[in-house]
Design a protein around this motif. Structure first.
Motif, PDB file in Angstrom:
ATOM      1  N   ALA A  11     -13.979  25.088  43.102  1.00 12.56           N
ATOM      2  CA  ALA A  11     -12.771  24.702  43.831  1.00 12.56           C
ATOM      3  C   ALA A  11     -12.699  25.427  45.170  1.00 12.56           C
ATOM      4  O   ALA A  11     -12.312  24.845  46.189  1.00 12.56           O
ATOM      5  CB  ALA A  11     -11.531  25.003  42.992  1.00 12.56           C
ATOM      6  N   SER A  52     -13.701  19.827  40.030  1.00 10.77           N
ATOM      7  CA  SER A  52     -14.602  20.904  39.625  1.00 10.77           C
ATOM      8  C   SER A  52     -14.460  21.185  38.133  1.00 10.77           C
ATOM      9  O   SER A  52     -15.437  21.524  37.460  1.00 10.77           O
ATOM     10  CB  SER A  52     -14.316  22.175  40.429  1.00 10.77           C
ATOM     11  OG  SER A  52     -12.994  22.626  40.245  1.00 10.77           O
ATOM     12  N   ALA A  71      -9.557  18.976  44.127  1.00 11.60           N
ATOM     13  CA  ALA A  71     -10.657  19.934  44.042  1.00 11.60           C
ATOM     14  C   ALA A  71     -10.715  20.614  42.685  1.00 11.60           C
ATOM     15  O   ALA A  71     -11.781  20.739  42.076  1.00 11.60           O
ATOM     16  CB  ALA A  71     -10.523  20.986  45.149  1.00 11.60           C
ATOM     17  N   GLY A  72      -9.561  21.060  42.191  1.00 15.81           N
ATOM     18  CA  GLY A  72      -9.539  21.736  40.900  1.00 15.81           C
ATOM     19  C   GLY A  72      -9.887  20.792  39.763  1.00 15.81           C
ATOM     20  O   GLY A  72     -10.672  21.128  38.877  1.00 15.81           O
ATOM     21  N   ARG A 119     -12.696  23.722  48.888  1.00 17.60           N
ATOM     22  CA  ARG A 119     -11.553  23.901  49.778  1.00 17.60           C
ATOM     23  C   ARG A 119     -11.855  24.745  51.012  1.00 17.60           C
ATOM     24  O   ARG A 119     -11.181  24.615  52.029  1.00 17.60           O
ATOM     25  CB  ARG A 119     -10.394  24.523  48.982  1.00 17.60           C
ATOM     26  CG  ARG A 119      -9.888  23.597  47.878  1.00 17.60           C
ATOM     27  CD  ARG A 119      -8.800  24.224  47.038  1.00 17.60           C
ATOM     28  NE  ARG A 119      -7.569  24.432  47.803  1.00 17.60           N
ATOM     29  CZ  ARG A 119      -6.452  24.918  47.280  1.00 17.60           C
ATOM     30  NH1 ARG A 119      -6.411  25.256  45.995  1.00 17.60           N
ATOM     31  NH2 ARG A 119      -5.383  25.087  48.032  1.00 17.60           N
ATOM     32  N   ASP A 169      -5.380  24.757  40.565  1.00 22.47           N
ATOM     33  CA  ASP A 169      -4.580  24.008  41.538  1.00 22.47           C
ATOM     34  C   ASP A 169      -3.111  24.427  41.479  1.00 22.47           C
ATOM     35  O   ASP A 169      -2.434  24.500  42.504  1.00 22.47           O
ATOM     36  CB  ASP A 169      -4.675  22.504  41.255  1.00 22.47           C
ATOM     37  CG  ASP A 169      -6.012  21.916  41.694  1.00 22.47           C
ATOM     38  OD1 ASP A 169      -6.699  22.563  42.503  1.00 22.47           O
ATOM     39  OD2 ASP A 169      -6.355  20.828  41.208  1.00 22.47           O
ATOM     40  N   THR A 208     -19.553  16.990  44.723  1.00 25.03           N
ATOM     41  CA  THR A 208     -18.352  17.450  45.434  1.00 25.03           C
ATOM     42  C   THR A 208     -18.197  16.872  46.833  1.00 25.03           C
ATOM     43  O   THR A 208     -17.145  17.046  47.442  1.00 25.03           O
ATOM     44  CB  THR A 208     -18.373  18.989  45.549  1.00 25.03           C
ATOM     45  OG1 THR A 208     -19.534  19.404  46.300  1.00 25.03           O
ATOM     46  CG2 THR A 208     -18.408  19.638  44.178  1.00 25.03           C
ATOM     47  N   GLN A 221     -12.904  27.730  39.238  1.00 21.82           N
ATOM     48  CA  GLN A 221     -12.363  28.291  40.482  1.00 21.82           C
ATOM     49  C   GLN A 221     -13.451  28.488  41.536  1.00 21.82           C
ATOM     50  O   GLN A 221     -13.174  28.400  42.734  1.00 21.82           O
ATOM     51  CB  GLN A 221     -11.640  29.612  40.197  1.00 21.82           C
ATOM     52  CG  GLN A 221     -10.735  29.634  38.969  1.00 21.82           C
ATOM     53  CD  GLN A 221      -9.887  28.389  38.771  1.00 21.82           C
ATOM     54  OE1 GLN A 221      -9.397  27.792  39.729  1.00 21.82           O
ATOM     55  NE2 GLN A 221      -9.727  27.977  37.512  1.00 21.82           N
ATOM     56  N   GLY A 271      -9.249  23.957  35.311  1.00 19.47           N
ATOM     57  CA  GLY A 271      -9.382  23.527  36.698  1.00 19.47           C
ATOM     58  C   GLY A 271      -8.025  23.211  37.310  1.00 19.47           C
ATOM     59  O   GLY A 271      -7.736  23.560  38.456  1.00 19.47           O
TER      60      GLY A 271
END
Length: 493
Positions: free
Chosen positions: A120, A397, A393-394, A124, A69, A385, A117, A65
């Motif tokens: 993420a 997740s 985010a990475g 995003r 990022d 989330t 991903q 994860g």
């Protein structure tokens, strides 16, 4: 790259590969008897074909994860997809059980690079108040893939051979690569330092825990190699994982597991809920497939089609549930889903008998499981989330997918150990040898069919119990705040 971002095409491109890797978590279950015959092995070894994949899938998720990022979700996803596709070809070409297990372990590493991903990108590209629909797609894919796996596996095993449950990934992987290359934007990256000690501790702890749980019954929960106690492995795994958490809490800078994420009540609870869901979905299919094939004498395709009502109900209802997640309290929907899942699994236990003439009734609890699954994936994922800041985010997740996979790994290991224990209890100490021979031949003597059926039914009480635990966790979800949030998306060039 243009700064104009099209979130939905990007998400659709990613979920093609996501669907493929999730199918591979369950597709092997229906092919186990065929693999046992083809590679001349036994049930203890063949279960590692699934467990090796799940273990190498789960252990690296925290760091993969962060890789998204650091280098961007798109290049990390494409790298993982390449590894997964090549490993799939190696699985199909395997000529021994050891070679197959090794190739599956590499497959798991590829899947670990890909999975974080997808979430993420959702976090995003989609603002919090419209993530429900995006998560409904993610949830529908996750739910349907884990249920479609056995069905697709049955068709391929009957029609082409067990090798094709892996060969089929090659063309799908190529298509998924082209779609992601064209449709997924390059998102902004940020530098990260990676916690090597944390990676080693988490991987070692998971391996000790899973190996101890899964192989315990094989050694009668005694000594491995005459000196290493099985319970020592399990306890050692728990201890190493506790040291890992302690290490993360003491780290300055960027820990592999940012414990501050768990200050958000819903994120913490959603991780517990998705772990319970991963456990139940992974563990429930093995006893059902063995029952259908070895007690009722169904072919791989026919046994897999017994699970079709789950996939159909999940596929039909997931979009409806996804729309409701953006307007209703996800807690209510997820709580209903967990309780329905437990009811359906207990329902199965009453009807797993050697009576082959009454198999149609088993479609009813299968359909109920589909309703339950549709009520779970999107509400739990959206809850996890909703409050994640974009810079995490990475990491978020990665943590979420890690807990889901840990649930799956423990589910696979625990159900394997429980099945062996219940077979011994129902059929006596020689149960493993006699049933392994029957499994390899694809038949089960009438004299032991009743005891085998009882063992499979009793094994299903484990995922049913975990579903009840999941319901308790979900009951404490806090109602979401519907306030608007910053929806800007930063796109790199």
């Amino acid at each position: 790259m243009s700064s104009t971002v099209r979130p939905w095409p990007a998400l659709w491109a990613l979920v093609v590969g996501f669907f493929m890797i999730l199918v591979d978590t369950t597709i092997v279950s229906v092919a186990n008897p065929a693999i046992m015959r083809g590679l001349e092995t036994d049930i203890d070894a063949v279960i590692w074909v699934t467990s090796a994949y799940l273990l190498t899938y789960a252990a690296p998720l925290l760091v993969t994860g962060r890789l998204g990022d650091r280098f961007g979700p798109k290049p990390v996803y494409l790298t993982g997809l390449t590894v997964f596709t090549v490993a799939s070809a190696a699985c199909g070409l395997s000529t021994s059980i050891g070679m197959l297990i090794a190739a599956r372990a590499v497959q798991g590493l590829g899947a670990a690079l890909m999975t974080p991903q997808t979430m993420a990108v959702i976090t995003r590209l989609f603002p919090p108040d419209s993530r429900g629909k995006a998560m409904s797609l993610w949830g529908a894919v996750a739910g349907v893939a884990t249920l479609v796996g056995p069905i697709l596996g049955g068709v391929l095993v009957d029609g082409l051979g067990w090798e094709w449950i892996f060969f089929v990934n090659v063309p799908v992987g190529v298509v998924a690569f082209v779609l992601a290359w064209r449709l997924v934007p390059r998102l902004d990256t940020r530098p990260h330092r990676f916690d090597v000690v944390g990676v080693v501790l988490s991987a070692v702890g998971m391996f000790l825990l899973v190996f101890g749980i899964q192989e315990g019954e094989s050694y009668d929960w005694g000594l491995i190699g005459g000196w290493l106690p099985v319970w020592g492995l399990v306890g050692g795994g728990v201890l190493v994982l506790a040291v890992f958490v302690w290490h993360q809490g003491r780290m300055r800078g960027e820990p592999l597991l940012p414990l501050r994420l768990f200050r958000d009540r819903n994120f913490a609870l959603a991780n517990g809920a998705i772990s319970a869901l991963g456990f139940t979905v992974t563990s429930m299919s093995l006893p059902l497939v063995f029952y259908y094939q070895l007690v009722l004498g169904f072919s791989p395709t026919r046994s897999a089609l017994m699970l079709a009502p789950m996939a159909v109900m999940t596929l039909v209802l997931s979009p409806v549930i996804g729309r409701r997640v953006d307007t209703a309290n996800p807690r209510t929907i997820a709580l209903a889903g967990m309780l329905l899942q437990a009811v359906a699994l207990v329902w199965f236990t009453f009807w797993l008998t050697p009576d082959a003439d009454r198999w149609v009734r088993l479609l009813l609890p299968s359909a109920l499981l589909g309703v339950a699954n549709a009520c779970l994936w999107a509400p739990i994922s959206s809850t996890a989330t909703r409050n994640l800041p974009r810079e995490l985010a990475g990491a978020g997740s990665g943590v979420f997918n890690t807990t889901r996979q840990i649930g799956s790994v423990l589910g696979s290991a625990a159900i394997a150990g429980l099945i062996q224990a219940r077979l011994v209890a129902e059929l006596g100490p020689q149960a493993t040898g006699s049933t392994s021979a029957a499994e390899a031949a694809g038949t089960l003597p009438e004299a032991i069919a009743g005891g085998f059926s009882d063992a499979m039914a009793q094994s299903l009480l484990l995922p049913a119990g975990i579903a009840v635990v999941g319901a308790v966790v979900v009951a404490f979800f806090a109602a979401p705040q519907r306030a608007g949030a910053d929806a800007r998306v930063h796109v790199g060039r």
